[in-house]
Design a protein around this motif. Structure first.
Motif, PDB file in Angstrom:
ATOM      1  N   PHE A 167       2.484  10.631   5.214  1.00  0.00           N
ATOM      2  CA  PHE A 167       3.048   9.293   5.388  1.00  0.00           C
ATOM      3  C   PHE A 167       2.530   8.622   6.646  1.00  0.00           C
ATOM      4  O   PHE A 167       2.021   9.263   7.563  1.00  0.00           O
ATOM      5  N   GLN A 168       2.802   7.359   6.648  1.00  0.00           N
ATOM      6  CA  GLN A 168       2.487   6.499   7.773  1.00  0.00           C
ATOM      7  C   GLN A 168       3.195   6.969   9.046  1.00  0.00           C
ATOM      8  O   GLN A 168       2.593   7.118  10.094  1.00  0.00           O
ATOM      9  N   ALA A 169       4.501   7.204   8.940  1.00  0.00           N
ATOM     10  CA  ALA A 169       5.234   7.750  10.086  1.00  0.00           C
ATOM     11  C   ALA A 169       5.304   9.255   9.907  1.00  0.00           C
ATOM     12  O   ALA A 169       5.309   9.758   8.796  1.00  0.00           O
TER      13      ALA A 169
ATOM     14  N   LYS B 108       0.818  -1.211   0.000  1.00  0.00           N
ATOM     15  CA  LYS B 108       0.000   0.000   0.000  1.00  0.00           C
ATOM     16  C   LYS B 108       0.856   1.266   0.000  1.00  0.00           C
ATOM     17  O   LYS B 108       0.674   2.158  -0.833  1.00  0.00           O
ATOM     18  N   SER B 109       1.798   1.333   0.942  1.00  0.00           N
ATOM     19  CA  SER B 109       2.638   2.527   1.036  1.00  0.00           C
ATOM     20  C   SER B 109       3.460   2.703  -0.230  1.00  0.00           C
ATOM     21  O   SER B 109       3.628   3.819  -0.733  1.00  0.00           O
ATOM     22  N   THR B 110       3.977   1.616  -0.742  1.00  0.00           N
ATOM     23  CA  THR B 110       4.801   1.694  -1.951  1.00  0.00           C
ATOM     24  C   THR B 110       3.987   2.242  -3.126  1.00  0.00           C
ATOM     25  O   THR B 110       4.472   3.099  -3.874  1.00  0.00           O
TER      26      THR B 110
ATOM     27  N   ASP C 114      -1.530   7.937   3.850  1.00  0.00           N
ATOM     28  CA  ASP C 114      -1.020   6.615   4.217  1.00  0.00           C
ATOM     29  C   ASP C 114      -1.225   6.367   5.702  1.00  0.00           C
ATOM     30  O   ASP C 114      -0.408   6.745   6.526  1.00  0.00           O
ATOM     31  N   GLU C 115      -2.313   5.736   6.028  1.00  0.00           N
ATOM     32  CA  GLU C 115      -2.620   5.397   7.424  1.00  0.00           C
ATOM     33  C   GLU C 115      -2.507   6.600   8.340  1.00  0.00           C
ATOM     34  O   GLU C 115      -1.845   6.548   9.375  1.00  0.00           O
ATOM     35  N   VAL C 116      -3.170   7.646   7.952  1.00  0.00           N
ATOM     36  CA  VAL C 116      -3.044   8.894   8.710  1.00  0.00           C
ATOM     37  C   VAL C 116      -3.676   8.838  10.082  1.00  0.00           C
ATOM     38  O   VAL C 116      -3.352   9.634  10.947  1.00  0.00           O
TER      39      VAL C 116
HETATM   40 MG   LIG Z   1       2.551   1.136   4.779  1.00  0.00          MG
END
Ligand SMILES: [Mg+2]
Ligand SMILES: Nc1ncnc2c1ncn2[C@@H]1O[C@H](COP(=O)(O)OP(=O)(O)OP(=O)(O)O)[C@@H](O)[C@H]1O
Ligand SMILES: Nc1ncnc2c1ncn2[C@@H]1O[C@H](COP(=O)(O)OP(=O)(O)OP(=O)(O)O)[C@@H](O)[C@H]1O
Ligand SMILES: [Mg+2]
Lengths: 248, 270, 290, 290, 248
Positions: E86-88, E43-45, E164-166
């Protein structure tokens, strides 16, 4: 019997900002306590204080009745009896997963490498990570990294586990597995303090839920009471918002 | 070694080879620079350069004359090389004496011992013929000149104390660097001792000339001495040999042989 | 604040889409970069042209770049250079080790370590303030002349010792930069699994710190390689000293070029290898993403 | 693998619990640290004692630590030192700027920048391999003797230019260490909000990079402060040269001590101030936690 | 009409590991697509490929019908039309919150500082962060940091948002607010691609949900179909586990 963990009037400020104001909390042996509360309420800070990673300003923290914040206590020996997993993944990026996990057992407890690695692989396979043992953390996805962090904390076989939102970066498929592992730990008698935003998780696993608000434990109750019948208006408001967000 | 070099007690001590205070008994160990320059040390071979054992060049020849006077045969003389700092550092030395045109000064006498002077030189100005300083006749003409000299030489003292030009003298580690500065037109001329001046104008720096010679009287005389470790009792015996050479005219003969002065130079006095 | 429209994009058929070898190679400033590179080369070429055609060039060439003098001086310089390499190897090993210990002591936290930290900071500040030549003279001549029993007298020994003392102070600060660039959370994670401060530094912080400052460490490496030559003041005949002697003898500076070539023969491969190695290491351990 | 029990913990009444000023001050190794500090001081004291009481000490003292010669040489050395400071300031400003540009070029990604990167890497490798003294000689004597019209002849000018060229190569590598120590995700975040590579470097990467390598930059700072003295080979009379002249004239090394004292008077306050400042900055910007 | 975003047979490998295998996806203007799938599924990619932060190996990505992965496209101009979170949390630690947010508008779009800050403060107050405007990110709690990252992405007023997974690090109280903001964005016509582990959130906000598995979009459907009636066995299994974890 004394409590496993007893937090007495702990106060903590960063510079001019007070983050914990006279927090009191008793955790019995084998008890699982969940800390809930809004962002910035002090959950992570409290866990770091218990792990002696952040020095407290006033009050005391007793482990098995012994004041671990006293001046003559070696914080390192204290930490060997606790495992902590942070909110953000704090793996060591220069070490392979297996080395991340075995570092503590090997260096702190003197476990021989073979034995430590064997145990680590057992844990890794429980968490469906066995194929990542030789990988470097930078190549793992976020979820994979967080699972490794949990394995690392478990590897020192702590008496008390401090978990700081360990499921927040986890893929929901794996939440169930982590939950099961934590339930297993609980079954095995592990005492745990868990900061979490997952109310379902708290309801499932906690013996006691504490609602933190602006550095104070406003309400402390069994999950069914706290979620079903919150007494403080602030708690009610907090839970209402979570229900609105579709999370409870 | 604060007073005269003779306080090593030369008068009372026998100067027989066997009684001398030597680094290696039976051998006279002499130090010079690395490299040593003509006309002080020359060589018989092609480049005419830096072969003290050949006894060619003023200082090399002097050493063999002194050695003979003191009772050493030529093959009892060994040469070592030292840098500037090794020669003057405190502590034991690996040579009996060191000669590379060390000027005798009071301050230096505090940390080392010198023999009596073995040569007295005048200072000279070297420059390109078309430079700002060519044709000067008085010290006053040099006031606004940019002059260079080598570090640790009395030439430098001479520029500073006697000429005292408006812009401070440029100071170089070696005459090689001074020459480069001359070629880069960063300075007008360099001041060196007269024998060196002859050598570098003739051999080292094409196209330069000795613009003028400074009269010795106008400055403290620049006297070269042999350098000994502080308190070395050998000084007395060496001085004895030196005065014998001077008395016999042998020293003057060596000067004539190696330090030829062509004469006819413009002479500048204060 | 309307977003700028994408410029110069053509519609392409999907058959043109794959496979692609270097996708979106056109980086902003690509043309500027090419122009900059070309003009640098042209300017350098022009300077070279002017220099080579100036009237005085033959003279300068004779004095600095004479093939004859290069060949003449090379063997001597090379033989002295071998001593440099030996001194360098001994010194560098000691420096890397001592500096690491010094930097780790500096990185310790807590009032208990204050006296040690003060000692270490004093050492660093003092030693860096002293010209290295003075330290070499002081130790190389001063200590042997005290004539203490059992203390070595070799100028080589004390010269290298002075270099080690001086460079360790600088290198410790390089390590410190590395240690401080490792995020605090790494220290916390390490402490949380029960490692002591020392263990945390050793196993967690320092390995990351060293990677972060490898280019700066290499700086020290390269300059030490040349600074070992300073022991020549003690009368040691190493490579640069031989070049010096040749220069004094011939009034020609080409011998220094010979020395420089030797230095380059060592330092450039080391620098290229290190870059290649750290880059490979980085790729292996750190993904491009969060 | 049973956890070690907590040792030596006494039960205290809650009234003893607060307020506490320095909680859990007892760090592991605290006693060891004290022992180490004490023994260091004792050993240093002993060495000093032996040295001061050795038979040859008065001689060494006279030649290296003479109060008389200190006073004698100080005014001249100090006046030359002023020139050092001026050269240093000019050079350091240029070095910090040029090195940053060089490091940023080196940090650019993508094939378009390859020619520029090659130029820059060649520059760094070549210049670091050349003894700085040779560069000073080559530029300080070589360029003026070409006698090109319009090109300055001043040895001071070319000496400082040589220092700038040499130090920029080293300093660029220090910056590079800093740039590489900034996590890749920072670069990605910066690109993701639409910054160009250059803007990302300038606003996001470099400010963090510089903080990460301040101690190493300070190393260069301190050693440049001393290396400006190298222009003395061109005949420039700066502080160390004056000390040299004094030493050559009197055979006494105390003049170098005078020079060292002057260097320390500048470098130690700068180092202390920088440490204090970066520590304050760190505290302001980075919490202790993740 | 062409799709806003069209992903055509995109392939991506890291060294020897294939992470995306022939991914095809069309996103219409004003459509909200949620990517779900297990950890490591890519997903992130995929989001990074769309933002051109990760170069693709084969295939093409078309934005408004224009191939943004073509060699002659300036990726910077492309990125100015997209926001990504981003996720992080990837805030710039050396800049105050307000500077983090205004950097893009000021440097990329040339908005004057005053105007940029005013707009930033508006956004900050929507996210209940106004009092943190002058703080450095290191002093914020995890949740606070992630909210700032969202504000930062919104500040460039993108046409397309990649999230991304906020919400994964967000305190549940705030999830509702973020959801509302995202719903507002959707109402305003924003096209979005959202990777998430929050099934409730996906069900609420998505027009289309894509289930990614091992680099392939296995199933693509409206939320009620995908969650109510998954067709692929792998999807069923995935959702079952999530239900077990109490998250659906
Ligand atoms: Mg990810
Ligand atoms: N080292 C520090 N210096 C200054 N302030 C800090 C520091 N660490 C935390 N804070 C502040 O203390 C407060 C509590 O932070 P903490 O991380 O404990 O919150 P939290 O309950 O864990 O929040 P979240 O749910 O977002 O993780 C926050 O307002 C934070 O800004
Ligand atoms: N730069 C990289 N180099 C090598 N492998 C990588 C890199 N980035 C990601 N990967 C691998 O690609 C796979 C997909 O990663 P990605 O981060 O896209 O997963 P994800 O679906 O976002 O997972 P999560 O839900 O845990 O965030 C993972 O197995 C990961 O290990
Ligand atoms: Mg927290």
């Amino acid at each position: 019997m004394t409590a496993k963990l007893s937090i007495q009037s702990v106060r903590k400020s960063f510079d001019d900002k007070t983050v914990l104001r006279d927090v009191d909390l008793e955790v019995a042996a084998h008890e699982v306590v969940c800390l809930i509360g809004s962002s910035g309420s002090g959950k992570s800070t409290l866990l770091k204080c218990i792990n002696l990673l952040v020095p407290i300003d006033a009050g005391g923290i007793l482990l098995d009745g012994e004041d671990i914040t006293a001046a003559d206590v070696n914080p390192n020996l204290v930490r060997q009896t606790m495992g902590i997993v942070f909110q953000a993944f704090n793996l060591f990026p220069h070490m392979r997963v297996i080395d991340n996990i075995t570092l503590g057992p090997r260096k702190v407890h003197g476990v021989p490498r073979d034995e430590a690695e064997e145990r680590a692989r057992d844990l890794l396979s429980q968490f469906d990570l066995l194929d990542k043992a030789e990988a470097y953390p930078g190549l793992l996805s976020g979820g994979q990294q967080q699972r490794v962090a949990i394995v690392r904390a478990l590897a020192v076989e702590p008496e008390l586990m401090l978990l700081d939102e360990v499921t927040s970066a986890l893929d929901p498929e794996l939440v169930a597995e982590v939950l099961n592992v934590i339930k297993d730990l609980k079954g095995g008698g592990m005492t745990m303090v868990i900061a979490t935003h997952e109310m379902g998780f708290a309801r499932d696993v906690a013996d006691t839920v504490c609602f933190l608000d602006d550095g104070v434990i406003l309400e402390r109750a069994a999950p069914k009471d706290l979620f079903g019948n919150p007494r403080q208006p602030r708690t009610q408001q907090f839970l209402q918002r979570i229900i609105d967000a579709g999370r409870l | 070694g604060d007073d005269d070099a003779a306080d090593g007690g030369g008068g009372d001590v026998s100067c027989a080879v066997g009684d001398l205070n030597l680094v290696t008994p039976g051998t006279l160990t002499v130090a010079t620079g690395e490299p040593a320059f003509p006309p002080w040390v020359s060589g018989p071979s092609g480049d005419n350069f830096d072969d003290p054992e050949s006894g060619t060049g003023f200082e090399a020849a002097l050493v063999y004359a002194l050695a003979a006077e003191m009772g050493f045969s030529d093959d009892q003389v060994t040469w070592v090389r030292t840098g500037f700092d090794e020669a003057i550092a405190p502590g034991p030395k690996n040579f009996d004496f060191n000669l590379q045109q060390y000027s005798i000064t009071e301050a230096r006498e505090e940390v080392v011992d010198f023999s009596d002077p073995y040569y007295v030189t005048a200072q000279a100005l070297v420059a390109f013929p078309d430079s700002a300083v060519s044709g000067v006749t008085t010290l006053a003409d040099l006031k606004d000149a940019k002059l260079g000299a080598q570090i640790g030489t009395t030439s430098l003292d001479f520029v500073e104390d006697v000429i005292d030009p408006d812009s401070a003298a440029a100071v170089y580690d070696t005459n090689v660097d001074a020459k480069s500065a001359l070629e880069a037109a960063q300075i007008d001329g360099i001041v060196v001792d007269l024998p060196t001046a002859y050598y570098i104008t003739a051999v080292e720096i094409e196209g330069t000339e000795i613009v003028a010679e400074f009269e010795t009287a106008s400055a403290a005389p620049d006297q070269y001495g042999l350098l000994f470790a502080d308190g070395n009792s050998l000084v007395g015996c060496v001085n004895e040999a030196l005065s014998t050479l001077r008395g016999s005219g042998a020293l003057a003969a060596l000067e004539d042989e190696w330090l030829v002065s062509a004469g006819g130079l413009v002479s500048i006095s204060g | 604040m309307n977003p700028t429209p994408i410029e110069k994009v053509e519609r392409r058929g999907p058959q043109a889409l794959w496979p692609r070898r270097s996708p979106h190679t056109r980086e902003e400033g690509a043309r500027g970069a090419l122009i900059a590179a070309t003009s640098t080369v042209i300017v350098l070429g022009l300077i070279l042209f002017v220099v080579l055609n100036s009237a005085a060039w033959p003279k300068v060439q004779r004095q600095f770049f004479s093939w004859f003098h290069f060949k003449e001086s090379f063997p001597k310089v090379a033989s002295g250079f071998w001593l440099d390499i030996q001194m360098f190897l001994v010194a560098e090993v000691l420096i890397l080790a001592i500096a690491l210990v010094v930097a780790m002591i500096r990185a310790l936290r807590g009032p208990a370590f204050l006296p040690l930290r003060i000692i270490v900071v004093t050492y660093i500040d003092l030693i860096r303030g002293i010209p290295i030549l003075l330290l070499i003279l002081l130790m190389g001549f001063g200590i042997p002349s005290l004539q203490l029993p059992g203390v070595p007298r070799s100028p080589l020994f004390w010269g290298v010792a002075a270099l080690v003392i001086s460079y360790s102070a600088y290198t410790a600060e390089v390590y410190r930069a590395g240690i401080e660039s490792v995020h605090e959370s790494q220290r916390m994670s390490a402490r949380s699994i029960g490692l002591t401060q020392g263990q945390a530094l050793r196993h967690v912080i320092v390995p990351q710190a060293v990677r972060n400052v490898i280019p700066a460490l290499l700086n020290g490496f390269v300059s030490l390689q040349k600074d070992v030559a300073l022991v020549f003041v003690l009368g040691v005949r190493e490579g640069l000293r031989e070049a010096d002697i040749y220069n004094a003898r011939t009034f020609n500076y080409t011998s220094y070029i010979a020395a420089a070539v030797l230095f380059l023969l060592v330092s450039v491969p080391v620098a290229r290898f290190t870059d290649w190695y750290t880059e490979r290491d980085r790729r292996r351990k750190q993904a491009m993403s969060s």
